[in-house]
Structures are given as structure tokens and as C-alpha cells.
Design a protein around this motif. Sequence first.
Motif, mmCIF file in Angstrom:
data_model
loop_
_atom_site.group_PDB
_atom_site.id
_atom_site.type_symbol
_atom_site.label_atom_id
_atom_site.label_comp_id
_atom_site.label_asym_id
_atom_site.label_seq_id
_atom_site.Cartn_x
_atom_site.Cartn_y
_atom_site.Cartn_z
ATOM 1 N N MET A 196 0.811 -1.210 0.000
ATOM 2 C CA MET A 196 0.000 0.000 0.000
ATOM 3 C C MET A 196 0.849 1.267 0.000
ATOM 4 O O MET A 196 0.359 2.353 -0.357
ATOM 5 N N SER A 197 2.120 1.153 0.378
ATOM 6 C CA SER A 197 2.982 2.338 0.392
ATOM 7 C C SER A 197 3.283 2.833 -1.016
ATOM 8 O O SER A 197 3.788 3.945 -1.194
ATOM 9 N N ALA A 198 2.956 2.036 -2.023
ATOM 10 C CA ALA A 198 3.138 2.475 -3.414
ATOM 11 C C ALA A 198 2.109 3.531 -3.820
ATOM 12 O O ALA A 198 2.295 4.224 -4.821
ATOM 13 N N SER A 199 1.045 3.683 -3.048
ATOM 14 C CA SER A 199 0.011 4.673 -3.343
ATOM 15 C C SER A 199 0.454 6.057 -2.878
ATOM 16 O O SER A 199 0.543 6.326 -1.682
ATOM 17 N N ASP A 200 0.731 6.933 -3.832
ATOM 18 C CA ASP A 200 1.127 8.297 -3.473
ATOM 19 C C ASP A 200 0.022 9.001 -2.689
ATOM 20 O O ASP A 200 0.302 9.780 -1.767
ATOM 21 N N TYR A 201 -1.228 8.748 -3.054
ATOM 22 C CA TYR A 201 -2.338 9.405 -2.356
ATOM 23 C C TYR A 201 -2.353 8.993 -0.890
ATOM 24 O O TYR A 201 -2.467 9.841 0.012
ATOM 25 N N ALA A 202 -2.268 7.689 -0.643
ATOM 26 C CA ALA A 202 -2.331 7.200 0.731
ATOM 27 C C ALA A 202 -1.159 7.716 1.552
ATOM 28 O O ALA A 202 -1.323 8.092 2.724
ATOM 29 N N MET A 203 0.031 7.758 0.969
ATOM 30 C CA MET A 203 1.210 8.191 1.709
ATOM 31 C C MET A 203 1.202 9.707 1.954
ATOM 32 O O MET A 203 1.653 10.164 3.005
ATOM 33 N N GLN A 204 0.682 10.481 1.006
ATOM 34 C CA GLN A 204 0.586 11.913 1.246
ATOM 35 C C GLN A 204 -0.422 12.208 2.348
ATOM 36 O O GLN A 204 -0.187 13.049 3.218
ATOM 37 N N PHE A 205 -1.557 11.501 2.319
ATOM 38 C CA PHE A 205 -2.528 11.700 3.398
ATOM 39 C C PHE A 205 -1.931 11.277 4.736
ATOM 40 O O PHE A 205 -2.182 11.919 5.767
ATOM 41 N N LEU A 206 -1.160 10.199 4.742
ATOM 42 C CA LEU A 206 -0.509 9.750 5.973
ATOM 43 C C LEU A 206 0.389 10.846 6.528
ATOM 44 O O LEU A 206 0.330 11.175 7.725
ATOM 45 N N ALA A 207 1.241 11.431 5.674
ATOM 46 C CA ALA A 207 2.112 12.520 6.126
ATOM 47 C C ALA A 207 1.294 13.693 6.655
ATOM 48 O O ALA A 207 1.638 14.307 7.671
ATOM 49 N N ASP A 208 0.200 14.007 5.968
ATOM 50 C CA ASP A 208 -0.644 15.129 6.374
ATOM 51 C C ASP A 208 -1.272 14.893 7.741
ATOM 52 O O ASP A 208 -1.304 15.791 8.584
ATOM 53 N N ILE A 209 -1.800 13.684 7.970
ATOM 54 C CA ILE A 209 -2.585 13.451 9.187
ATOM 55 C C ILE A 209 -1.696 13.220 10.404
ATOM 56 O O ILE A 209 -2.089 13.502 11.531
ATOM 57 N N ILE A 210 -0.451 12.705 10.185
ATOM 58 C CA ILE A 210 0.448 12.525 11.329
ATOM 59 C C ILE A 210 1.357 13.737 11.521
ATOM 60 O O ILE A 210 2.069 13.826 12.526
ATOM 61 N N ASP A 211 1.342 14.670 10.552
ATOM 62 C CA ASP A 211 2.146 15.887 10.615
ATOM 63 C C ASP A 211 3.633 15.565 10.782
ATOM 64 O O ASP A 211 4.316 16.107 11.655
ATOM 65 N N ALA A 212 4.119 14.655 9.931
ATOM 66 C CA ALA A 212 5.534 14.268 9.967
ATOM 67 C C ALA A 212 5.934 13.748 8.594
ATOM 68 O O ALA A 212 5.094 13.263 7.829
#
Length: 497
Positions: A409-425
Motif C-alpha cells: 500500500m505504500s506504493a500509493s502516493d495518495y495514501a502516503m501523502q494523506f498519511l504525512a498530512d494526518i500525522i504531521d511528519a
Amino acid sequence: MTHILAIDQGTTSTRAIIFGADMTPVATAQEEFPQHFPQSGWVEHDPSDLWSTTAATCRAVIEKAGLGADDIAAIGITNQRETTLVWDRKTGQPIHNAIVWQDRRTAQICRDLAEHAETVTAKTGLLLDPYFSATKVKWILDHVDGSRDRARRGELAFGTVDSWLIWKLTGGHAHVTDATNASRTMLYDIHKGRWSSTIATLLDIPMEMLPEVKDSAADFGTARSDLFGRPIPILGVAGDQQAATLGQACFKPGMLKSTYGTGCFALLNTGDTPVASTSRLLTTIAYQIDGKPTYALEGSIFIAGAVVQWLRDGLKMIREAQETQPLAESSDVDQPVILVPAFTGLGAPYWNADCRGAIYGLSRNTGPAELARAALESVGYQTRDLLDAMRADWKSEAGEASLRVDGGMSASDYAMQFLADIIDAPVDRPVVLETTALGAAWLAGQRAGLYPDQAGFAAKWALDRTFAPAMDSVDRGRKYQQWQRAVQATLTYAGAD
């Protein structure tokens, strides 16, 4: 002999990957196999599927790489953890289907043993939960006639998937496991480094059926010559999440990784100190080398990539997992749909076995795009839950490093960008996403003298892309509050306090 064969036996498929002398993947073979769901909340595998796909992919990848058995220096194994098998030592036949880590059938056993929960946690670092192997073993012994007596007579063997594969690879000559897999059974004292007779007695599990526990890099036996053309030593073993921690070169205390496969698992290296969690996280062994365990705090999410599989196989909404990203990008952002994917209960930090999935915010205009977005974002929200809990348990170091991610799932740019956004890191994605197999390969390779030590391996870790947080803090707070309300509503519906 300049190559390593890594076996990555997962929940929905088995992969074999050949790594070269420079630790880069040379060839991959993969086979899916079916899951079985006898009742709601029950998940099983046919043990023969685990073995047949392993043998087939190993042979296929050697051929695909254009190599022979003489080119393979060693085998490394990484595996789905907690999944439980019991088999006859004489015939090698399992006495029941494998009970998968996701299975929740032993929830009542855990409730009945609630008064012993503190003892279990103190010794094993785990919570008293159906997730782990111990109550699954008890269930099998309780439900297969005569099995407990046979186990006491030494006729039966228990093992997690690594033990089963090693037994099959060695023709029944080795009944072993490594410290990382042992630490996930809820039968292993992670402080004393041995099986706990106290817990085994509590669950009426005969100690005679337990495997020998070794370091993660050790001599686990030799794959028989009729399989590949010559005997090949098995020199590295680690549970999948610990192997990914190694593959991400998270060797220093404070380093943090999260793997997105069927589930999601975040591990924080805490060094030689086992940190007792006050946030319902797990204390586990990250790896053990030269007799010295390195510990970690772990948060486990049961459903990550599996939520995309549900969109594909359950709802028939997509044909390929990759379709979720363009769908999510085309969704109506003014529809705040929240999906709580508690299909088999909620993992850390909630640990509710009775919860089931729920969707909030549906409107007449909600469609596949909004559901795809909600599915991908659910993984980010759940990861935020875990990281917040880790920061509470290990305040000084847990928030200092970026999050290293891997898994399909880490291949999904959308999922990983949202992850960075929501964890603020920052979220760091490596060049090699198959870090689970890489970790197993490194264990075997360095034991064989082919690969470098920890420092040398860490120096070769390569970054593909960093996802920097870009979400406004107000939006971040609002979205996460919506998630928290949805989780609480789901827990309330399940009858939780």
C-alpha cells in the motif's frame, strides 16, 4: 554462491525473492492462495497451501533468475506472525487448519482469563487477546479429540508459520523458531528469553509441543536436497514486521517504521530496553542477534491493504488495487465519509475483538470515489492512533524521526501523502519496498558472510521519496476529530464502554 533466497510467506500470498550479492532483488515469484472463513470472525488457511506455494515459488524464482541451487548461499524466511499450526510429528500431517492471526474465535477464552491479564502482559509484553497464538493452540487442543493427551506424549508439534515451513523444508528434522516469532505467541517470556511454563500451564498447553527458540540469524537446519537439487542452509528467520524493521535499517533506538500489507504494523525501536506500554501497545522483540534481544513498541492494525481487497472482492467496485488512487483523487472533498474498517475487530490501541466495520457520512451522492478515498484515508487515521500512543509511551524519542514506510500500500502516493498530512511528519518511502523479504535476506546473508553488518547495511538504505506534510493544522485537527468520533460510535455500537 552469491545469492540469497528469501521466502516471504504472507496472509494472502507467498513470495520468493532472489537477492544478489549487492542486496538488490534479482527475481520474484508469487502465488496467491485462498483464505477460509468458516464463521463470522473466523479465518483459516489450509496448511498444505502454505507449503505448496512456498515450494512452488522457490523453484520458480530460481529458474526465473537463471540460477541453480549452487548459486544460493542460504535461505531466509519471513512469515505472517501469530498464525497457528499443530501437526503430527510422525506423519507431518496437521490436525486442524491453520488458525490465522486475524481470527477472533478465542475472544471468550480471553474474557474467561481476564483476571490473569496482568501476568500475561508482564511476562510476554502482549495483551490478552485472540490475536496471539496461545489461545489458538488452546482452542485446537480443546476441539480436536485426544489432541492434548497426544501433545503431552510428545506426538504433536506446535509452530507458527516459520516453524511449519522449516519442518517441511528440512523433512521434519528441525522443530525451531526464532525469538521474534516466539515473542508473538503469548507463551514466551521476553525478559527471561524462554517459554513461560506459567502461561502454558494456565492455558493447559503441554510444553512438549513447543519449538526450540533461536536467534534471528542462526542455523535453523538445511533444506533437503530433493527440493532444489542440493542442501541449502536456512540461516535467517524473523516475523514479517520485525523483518521489515530490519529491512528498513531501523537499528537505532527511536527509529520508526510502518508496513502496509494486509494489516498495518508500526514498530519503534527501543534498544535493549523493553518499554512497558501504558497506551495498550505491545512490547515485543524487534530482532535477536548473538544472543542479545533488541526490543520494540508495536502497534497493530488488523485491516490496511485488506480494505482495498474488500473494495475489489467484496464490493466488486474495482478490479485492481491501483484503481483506488485515481478514484480517491476524483472524489468530492465536501463529502466527509469516514470508514472504520473493523472487519475483524479493532487492534491497537483499542483492542476490541467484537467491533465490526462501519461507514459514516453517507449521502445520496456518495459513490465509489468517496468510498475509495475513505478506505485509503482509514489507514492514515489508524496510523495516527498508533503514533500518538507511541509518543505517550516514549515521549522523548518517539516523535523525532521520520516514518519509514513499506509494503504494497505504500506504493500509493495518495495514501502516503494523506498519511504525512494526518500525522504531521515526513514519510520516507525507500527504493526497495519489499523490505520484509530484504530483512530476512539480510539476516541469512550476513550469517553466511555474504552481506555486511548493521552499519554497512544501513549505509545502503536508499530513499525513493519523502512525503512532507502539507495539510493545514485546522483541517488536520477537524479530520482527526471526525475519525475519533466515528471510532467511538463504532465501539459504542459493539457494546464497548
